[in-house]
Write an enzyme that holds these catalytic residues in place. Structure first.
Site, PDB file in Angstrom:
ATOM      1  N   MET A   1      37.415  15.389  34.909  1.00  0.00           N
ATOM      2  CA  MET A   1      38.089  14.754  33.784  1.00  0.00           C
ATOM      3  C   MET A   1      38.399  13.304  34.149  1.00  0.00           C
ATOM      4  O   MET A   1      39.430  12.997  34.742  1.00  0.00           O
ATOM      5  CB  MET A   1      39.357  15.527  33.454  1.00  0.00           C
ATOM      6  CG  MET A   1      39.066  16.939  32.969  1.00  0.00           C
ATOM      7  SD  MET A   1      38.344  16.948  31.336  1.00  0.00           S
ATOM      8  CE  MET A   1      39.785  16.590  30.378  1.00  0.00           C
ATOM      9  N   HIS A   2      37.484  12.430  33.772  1.00  0.00           N
ATOM     10  CA  HIS A   2      37.562  11.038  34.205  1.00  0.00           C
ATOM     11  C   HIS A   2      38.700  10.280  33.509  1.00  0.00           C
ATOM     12  O   HIS A   2      39.651   9.826  34.142  1.00  0.00           O
ATOM     13  CB  HIS A   2      36.231  10.354  33.955  1.00  0.00           C
ATOM     14  CG  HIS A   2      35.053  11.067  34.535  1.00  0.00           C
ATOM     15  ND1 HIS A   2      34.789  11.066  35.884  1.00  0.00           N
ATOM     16  CD2 HIS A   2      34.083  11.824  33.960  1.00  0.00           C
ATOM     17  CE1 HIS A   2      33.695  11.789  36.119  1.00  0.00           C
ATOM     18  NE2 HIS A   2      33.258  12.255  34.966  1.00  0.00           N
ATOM     19  N   ASP A   3      38.594  10.122  32.205  1.00  0.00           N
ATOM     20  CA  ASP A   3      39.516   9.243  31.479  1.00  0.00           C
ATOM     21  C   ASP A   3      40.961   9.731  31.450  1.00  0.00           C
ATOM     22  O   ASP A   3      41.878   8.897  31.480  1.00  0.00           O
ATOM     23  CB  ASP A   3      39.008   9.021  30.052  1.00  0.00           C
ATOM     24  CG  ASP A   3      37.665   8.310  30.024  1.00  0.00           C
ATOM     25  OD1 ASP A   3      37.447   7.421  30.870  1.00  0.00           O
ATOM     26  OD2 ASP A   3      36.830   8.637  29.174  1.00  0.00           O
TER      27      ASP A   3
END
Length: 308
Positions: free
Chosen positions: A236-238
């Site tokens: 989950m990058h953002d």
């Protein structure tokens, strides 16, 4: 006291979760507006997606401004092969209930920073085109920026080319302007976001919340994805950007000098991070490298559970 933020974004499933998290954290964060940029999909679709996500959250009162249609210099490259034709594959969201607000995103960023007595925090989740344009058009706004917490770059391998992370590759010239702006930057690169794994059990937990937001997130995080990422869960990058504002104690990193490669060719968009200070250049970013992923997503789930 709450921290006032602007989210600049190109939704994207991960961007959508980040927006929902920011809305859910309304006691700690005041989301002044959302600005959109071309990236994962063209800007008309990223704008529609931002509106769709805010509809899902029951926050049609939050302004959304459409921004840059293409990078500063290079041609636009998008990522439908990752996020689906509309950018929010798996979300099950209907078309937006409203149009974007009048005016360009860059003008909105400039106007809101000039009007902010105590400054604003900028949270870019996509290519940095809007921020770069705002900084060049109105350098007087720079002192009003409390900090920039961004998702982009990589200590090691990239995810769109061997050298570059997607956001930096799409508009490296904009990234170079932002990293040279002289304001505090917290960088969430692939070095940490690929460790921010929501496990299969945690992802399943979104479906059991019994809410529209939970069902939509579950759909986005369980969609088929290319490549081998997420075999033990979903990176989950953002959401790491918003999570850092809420729970900085879950992250660690160090101050570094970061240079952006702007030349054409296989190195375009590479972030050279001087982790060990070999170049003896002043640090221009705090580069995050570690995260307590399990605790992070336990807290994310608890906040998302408060949404409709």
């Amino acid at each position: 006291m709450s921290e006032t933020i602007i989210i600049d974004t190109d939704p994207g499933q991960d961007d959508a979760v980040a927006i929902l998290l920011a809305v859910a954290a309304c006691e700690q964060l005041a989301l002044a507006c959302v600005t959109t940029v071309a990236g994962n999909v063209p800007v008309a679709q990223t704008t529609a997606n931002a509106l769709r996500v805010l509809d899902l959250a029951g926050r049609a009162d939050i302004p959304v401004y459409r921004g840059a249609e293409r990078p500063l210099i290079v041609a636009l490259e998008t990522a439908e092969f990752v996020c689906g034709p509309d950018g929010l594959d798996g979300s099950g969201l209907p078309p937006p209930s409203r149009e974007a607000d009048a005016g360009h995103a860059v003008d909105a960023i400039i106007r809101r920073l000039r009007a902010a007595a105590d400054g604003l925090t900028l949270c870019p989740l996509g290519p940095l085109t809007n921020l770069a344009l705002a900084f060049r058009l109105a350098p007087d706004i720079l002192p009003k920026i409390r900090r920039i917490v961004l998702m982009g770059g990589a200590i090691g391998l990239g995810n769109i080319t061997p050298a570059a992370e997607f956001n930096m590759h799409v508009d490296p010239h904009a990234a170079a302007i932002v990293f040279d702006c002289g304001r505090p930057i917290i960088m969430m690169g692939l070095g940490v976001t690929l460790k921010a794994i929501a496990t299969h059990e945690q992802i399943a937990g979104f479906a059991t919340l019994g809410t529209a937001a939970g069902r939509s997130i579950h759909g986005m995080l369980t969609r088929p994805r290319p490549g081998s990422l997420g075999t033990v869960g979903h990176p989950m990058h953002d959401p790491c950007v918003i999570a850092y504002l809420l729970w900085p104690e879950l992250f660690s990193g160090r101050d570094c000098h970061v240079a952006i490669a702007t030349e054409d060719g296989p190195m375009r968009g590479r972030t050279t991070i001087d982790w060990n200070g070999r170049l003896k250049r002043p640090a221009n970013a705090h580069v995050i490298a570690e995260v307590e992923a399990h605790e992070l997503f336990e807290r994310v789930t608890r906040l998302i559970a408060t949404l409709p």
